[in-house]
Design a protein around this motif. Sequence first.
Motif, PDB file in Angstrom:
ATOM      1  N   ILE A 124      -0.585  -7.455  -1.850  1.00 20.87           N
ATOM      2  CA  ILE A 124       0.023  -6.210  -1.372  1.00 20.87           C
ATOM      3  C   ILE A 124       0.366  -6.333   0.106  1.00 20.87           C
ATOM      4  CG2 ILE A 124      -0.508  -3.807  -0.756  1.00 20.87           C
ATOM      5  CD1 ILE A 124       0.307  -4.016  -3.606  1.00 20.87           C
ATOM      6  N   THR A 155      -8.563  -1.981   2.524  1.00 22.02           N
ATOM      7  CA  THR A 155      -7.548  -1.172   1.842  1.00 22.02           C
ATOM      8  C   THR A 155      -6.535  -2.061   1.134  1.00 22.02           C
ATOM      9  OG1 THR A 155      -7.762   0.647   3.434  1.00 22.02           O
ATOM     10  CG2 THR A 155      -5.710   0.523   2.185  1.00 22.02           C
ATOM     11  N   MET A 159      -5.972  -2.147  -2.968  1.00 20.98           N
ATOM     12  CA  MET A 159      -4.641  -1.923  -3.539  1.00 20.98           C
ATOM     13  C   MET A 159      -4.212  -3.097  -4.413  1.00 20.98           C
ATOM     14  SD  MET A 159      -2.421  -0.275  -0.422  1.00 20.98           S
ATOM     15  CE  MET A 159      -2.648   1.422   0.120  1.00 20.98           C
ATOM     16  N   THR A 160      -4.474  -4.307  -3.940  1.00 21.71           N
ATOM     17  CA  THR A 160      -4.070  -5.503  -4.688  1.00 21.71           C
ATOM     18  C   THR A 160      -4.814  -5.591  -6.012  1.00 21.71           C
ATOM     19  OG1 THR A 160      -3.575  -6.683  -2.642  1.00 21.71           O
ATOM     20  CG2 THR A 160      -3.935  -8.017  -4.602  1.00 21.71           C
ATOM     21  N   TRP A 163      -3.430  -2.956  -8.451  1.00 23.50           N
ATOM     22  CA  TRP A 163      -2.142  -3.372  -9.001  1.00 23.50           C
ATOM     23  C   TRP A 163      -2.316  -4.476 -10.039  1.00 23.50           C
ATOM     24  CZ3 TRP A 163       3.149  -2.359  -8.569  1.00 23.50           C
ATOM     25  CH2 TRP A 163       3.464  -1.246  -7.790  1.00 23.50           C
ATOM     26  N   SER A 202       2.686   2.981  -7.878  1.00 22.77           N
ATOM     27  CA  SER A 202       3.302   3.296  -6.587  1.00 22.77           C
ATOM     28  C   SER A 202       2.791   4.632  -6.047  1.00 22.77           C
ATOM     29  CB  SER A 202       4.825   3.342  -6.719  1.00 22.77           C
ATOM     30  OG  SER A 202       5.335   2.083  -7.129  1.00 22.77           O
ATOM     31  N   TRP A 204      -0.102   6.099  -6.804  1.00 18.83           N
ATOM     32  CA  TRP A 204      -1.500   5.904  -6.387  1.00 18.83           C
ATOM     33  C   TRP A 204      -1.567   5.169  -5.052  1.00 18.83           C
ATOM     34  CZ3 TRP A 204      -4.205   1.511  -5.176  1.00 18.83           C
ATOM     35  CH2 TRP A 204      -5.580   1.688  -4.954  1.00 18.83           C
ATOM     36  N   THR A 205      -0.727   4.166  -4.866  1.00 13.14           N
ATOM     37  CA  THR A 205      -0.727   3.405  -3.612  1.00 13.14           C
ATOM     38  C   THR A 205      -0.393   4.301  -2.436  1.00 13.14           C
ATOM     39  OG1 THR A 205      -0.069   1.384  -4.767  1.00 13.14           O
ATOM     40  CG2 THR A 205       0.310   1.444  -2.400  1.00 13.14           C
ATOM     41  N   TYR A 208      -3.417   6.740  -1.929  1.00 15.63           N
ATOM     42  CA  TYR A 208      -4.580   5.999  -1.418  1.00 15.63           C
ATOM     43  C   TYR A 208      -4.334   5.544   0.024  1.00 15.63           C
ATOM     44  CZ  TYR A 208      -8.287   2.519  -1.078  1.00 15.63           C
ATOM     45  OH  TYR A 208      -9.379   1.791  -0.666  1.00 15.63           O
ATOM     46  N   GLY A 209      -3.111   5.120   0.312  1.00 20.85           N
ATOM     47  CA  GLY A 209      -2.779   4.707   1.674  1.00 20.85           C
ATOM     48  C   GLY A 209      -2.879   5.866   2.651  1.00 20.85           C
TER      49      GLY A 209
END
Length: 237
Positions: A124, A155, A159-160, A163, A202, A204-205, A208-209
């Motif tokens: 990511i 983070t 994320m990675t 995914w 996307s 969720w990313t 979460y970000g």
Amino acid sequence: MDAKPGLIVRIAAYLRKNGVQVLGEALVNFILPFVIYTYAEAPLGEVRALLVSSAPPILWSLVEFARHRRIDALSVLVVSGIALSLLAMLGGGGARFLQLREKLVTGVIGLAFLVSALIGKPMIYELARASMRRKSEGEAQQFEMLQVNAGFRRTMTVMTVVWGLGLLVDVAISVVLVFALSIRDYLIVNPILGYGTMGALSLWTFLYGQRARRRGEARRAAAAALAVGPDSGGSGG
């Protein structure tokens, strides 16, 4: 509270900017394969009709890569997907087997995400940096400087992993659908599943970000308050 309106604004802005691109992808990856298979099945048979129907998405990927060609993590991922798709076309076998091999692309990418997290090189981060570098070298350099922050690295890793797992779940569901649905029905459902998975990941990313950014700012503010506190107390005495 304000994440939801911000998300809606970003989606609206994205659609205004990329609406034609989205429609083109829907035509090439969803409508054309279904129409081609429907008309080619009778004269060509299931396998050849599937092969012909998979041509538009592969050609679209090649054209997009040629337009935005640059050697970085994002380009490598795109080229790998094209190569695996071509291998799936050339491998032979029955129709169901061909459909399963097409999911090999998603499965390999999902595994690549997980492996990159395990070795401390979260994909990511690499993909985000490549995307920023396409727009602004200065923005990419600022992004790279965040690597010194342990919270930022965590983070990117989380994320990675999410995914990678999400893409593998997409593959598992698709495998079940290959044997549960007719080929024509699968051609309708599979793109919806694929785009739904990408959309959910996307979303969720983004959320979460945003949450990670707020928590990071709160930690920095608390640390600054602790650092200033003793000094201000001493000067007051």
